[in-house]
Every structure is written in C-alpha cells, then in structure tokens.
Design an enzyme around this catalytic site. Structure first.
Site, short mmCIF file in Angstrom:
data_model
loop_
_atom_site.label_atom_id
_atom_site.label_comp_id
_atom_site.label_asym_id
_atom_site.label_seq_id
_atom_site.Cartn_x
_atom_site.Cartn_y
_atom_site.Cartn_z
N ASP A 111 -64.38 61.86 -35.03
CA ASP A 111 -64.75 60.40 -35.36
C ASP A 111 -66.04 60.36 -36.47
OD1 ASP A 111 -63.46 58.09 -34.78
OD2 ASP A 111 -64.00 58.40 -32.81
N GLN B 99 -62.75 56.27 -27.53
CA GLN B 99 -62.65 55.03 -27.95
C GLN B 99 -63.71 54.12 -27.81
OE1 GLN B 99 -60.30 54.28 -30.63
NE2 GLN B 99 -60.80 51.96 -30.86
N LYS C 264 -53.12 55.48 -32.59
CA LYS C 264 -53.53 56.93 -33.10
C LYS C 264 -52.58 57.93 -32.55
CE LYS C 264 -58.30 55.08 -33.63
NZ LYS C 264 -59.52 55.07 -33.05
N1 GUN Z 1 -63.82 51.51 -32.46
C1 GUN Z 1 -63.66 50.89 -33.33
N2 GUN Z 1 -63.43 51.65 -34.61
C2 GUN Z 1 -63.29 52.94 -33.99
C3 GUN Z 1 -63.15 54.39 -34.49
O1 GUN Z 1 -63.07 54.46 -35.57
N3 GUN Z 1 -63.26 55.27 -33.62
C4 GUN Z 1 -63.46 55.16 -32.19
N4 GUN Z 1 -63.49 56.03 -31.44
N5 GUN Z 1 -63.66 53.67 -31.76
C5 GUN Z 1 -63.63 52.68 -32.52
#
Ligand code: GUN
Length: 282
Positions: A120, A97, A53
């Site tokens: 998110d 996350q 990311k």
């Molecule tokens: N863990 C697995 N997928 C995601 C996501 O799309 N965003 C976040 N913040 N954590 C995750």
C-alpha cells in the site's frame, strides 16, 4: 464540448493482463507472488473493496490470503498478525484495509508492516522515500492516477495541478508525484479559502475528499483534466464521486467517471506492487 473519458476500467484491464504475463514468467523461476489482506471489522464498503482486490489477485495468478478479524479485535492481536505475516516467506505483500475499528491506532499498525511488504506504500519509510524523490512502494491510488494521466498524454510538467484533499493515502502522495513530474502543485483542504477560484485555475484538478459532488462545472477551467477519487454512497444507495459529473464534463477536457475511473486503477497498481515485492524478494 463534452469531455473525453479517462477510462480506468479498460486501462486497468490492460495492466492486469501485463501483470498476469509477468506472474507466469515468475512462475518459471518458482516464485508465486502472495498477498495477505487483513480486514478488521464489518465496514460494508471495505468488504466490497477487499473482495475486488482478492478477485483481481485470482484473475492474475497472485496468491491471496484473507484474514478477517472481528470489530473488537485488539491492536496487539492485529499487530501480532502483521508480524507473523512479515516472517512468512510465501507472503510478499501485506495490506491492512482502512479504516480500522476506532480502538486501534492505524499508524501503529501500518508501521508494523515490513516496508518491503508494504504494497500500500503507507509505511513512513515508503512515504519518506517518496518525499525524498526516491520512490519505492508508491501508494496505489496516486500511482493509478499518474498512470491514467500518462496514458491519456495529459501534459504534467508546468501544469497547475490542484489537489483537493490532504490524506496520507491520496492527497499528499499524489501531490508529491505530480511535483516530481514538474507540475506546480496546490494542495487544498477543508480550511482552504476561495476553493472555487483556486480549482478554476487548475489544468489538472483532483478531488479526493470524500464529499459527494463537491466539484461542480463552475469550478472547472475549460479544457482541464478532472480526476475524481471520491466514492460516496448517497442515501438512495447510488454511488457518486466528489465531482458532479454532469456539469463538470461539460467544461473539462478530460474526466474520470465514478465508477470505472480511478477505482480499478488502484487495484491494478496494487497487483503491480505485489509483483514488484515478489520479484525483489528473490
Ligand atoms: N481504504 C481506502 N483506500 C485504501 C487503500 O488504498 N488501501 C487500504 N489498505 N485501505 C484503503
């Protein structure tokens, strides 16, 4: 006949190029989108996701700040970090996350993110807006799946979409997005009976449960579109989706590979959400 590949890697590259152009246009107005990423603990898969990311941010000109917190961080300290970022006008998006260390209530942390910075789309107010048919910040993986379907020209209205998995991150929001586009949606989960037959009736079959190779070719209707959201690490270190690609791709009309399908689209949608949050903040 072998299925056509829904190539998330190449579509995501196109989306990132468009985001980069828009970031440059925003720079003319003196705005630079900023994303804060919080990684708590030492989950190796999370570390890889977060690195990807941050790299995508760098490539598109989105400024990113990374906050690494120890596995024993308290819920209060984590929420304090989020609250400080809520008040930071250079930060337009906040991403915590998941999964979080076990002593932390993830829902309390996610609710502490300012909804306007919730790139998110996990805050209850953003999920509620989606439920009400007025989407604001849409969770990235579901948004990426919809973009892939549209890019391939897969018919959604009237199609039977079967979503295996009912998480707040993927299964539930994706089901709502498909419903909003007039699909007939069935949500399956670990207690569902007769999964095989339900799956086999799907025109669009989504696997989002985190169980390697759960969906086999026997569960796929000929010509169906198969979307694999799973990323599972096998004991030999290799990656496998929730779909057994070899058998499913013999039957499906369209299929996403793992890796190179949904994963890159998730990151591309995150960048779009950051861009939108930055534009909206001025
Ligand atoms: N863990 C697995 N997928 C995601 C996501 O799309 N965003 C976040 N913040 N954590 C995750």
């Amino acid at each position: 006949m072998a299925a056509r590949i829904l190539d998330g890697k190449s579509l995501a590259a196109k989306v990132r190029a468009a985001v980069k152009r828009d970031v440059e246009a925003l720079a003319q107005r003196g705005i630079r989108p900023g994303l804060a990423v919080i990684l708590a603990g030492d989950n190796p898969a999370s570390r890889v996701y977060v690195r990807n990311k941050v790299r995508a941010c760098e490539e598109t000109g989105v400024r990113s700040e990374m906050y690494e917190l120890p596995a024993n961080v308290s819920e209060e300290a984590l929420i304090d970090r989020v609250l400080a970022l809520n008040d930071d006008s250079d930060i337009h998006g906040i991403l915590v996350q998941l999964p979080l260390p076990k002593q932390i209530h993830a829902d309390r942390v996610l609710e502490s993110v300012a909804p306007a910075k919730d790139v998110d789309g996990f805050h209850e107010s953003n999920l509620g807006a989606l439920l009400a048919g007025k989407p604001r910040m849409v969770p990235c993986t579901p948004a990426g799946v919809m973009r892939l379907l549209d890019h391939a020209g897969v018919a959604i209205a009237g199609a039977h979409a079967v979503v295996i998995g009912r998480s707040n991150i993927v299964g539930k929001p994706l089901s709502l997005l498909l419903l909003q586009r007039d699909a007939t949606v069935t949500i399956c989960h670990s207690k569902s009976k007769d999964l095989e037959n339900i799956a086999r009736s799907a025109d669009i079959l989504v696997a989002a449960v985190g169980r390697a190779k759960l969906v086999t070719g026997r569960m796929v209707k000929p010509g169906a579109c198969v979307i694999d959201v799973g990323v599972n690490r096998l004991t030999d270190g290799s990656l496998a989706g929730d779909v057994e690609f070899a058998s499913a791709s013999e039957v499906a009309g369209w299929i996403t590979p793992v890796p190179g399908g949904v994963g890159p689209m998730t990151i591309a949608m995150l960048l779009e959400n950051c861009l939108r949050a930055a534009s909206a903040s001025h």
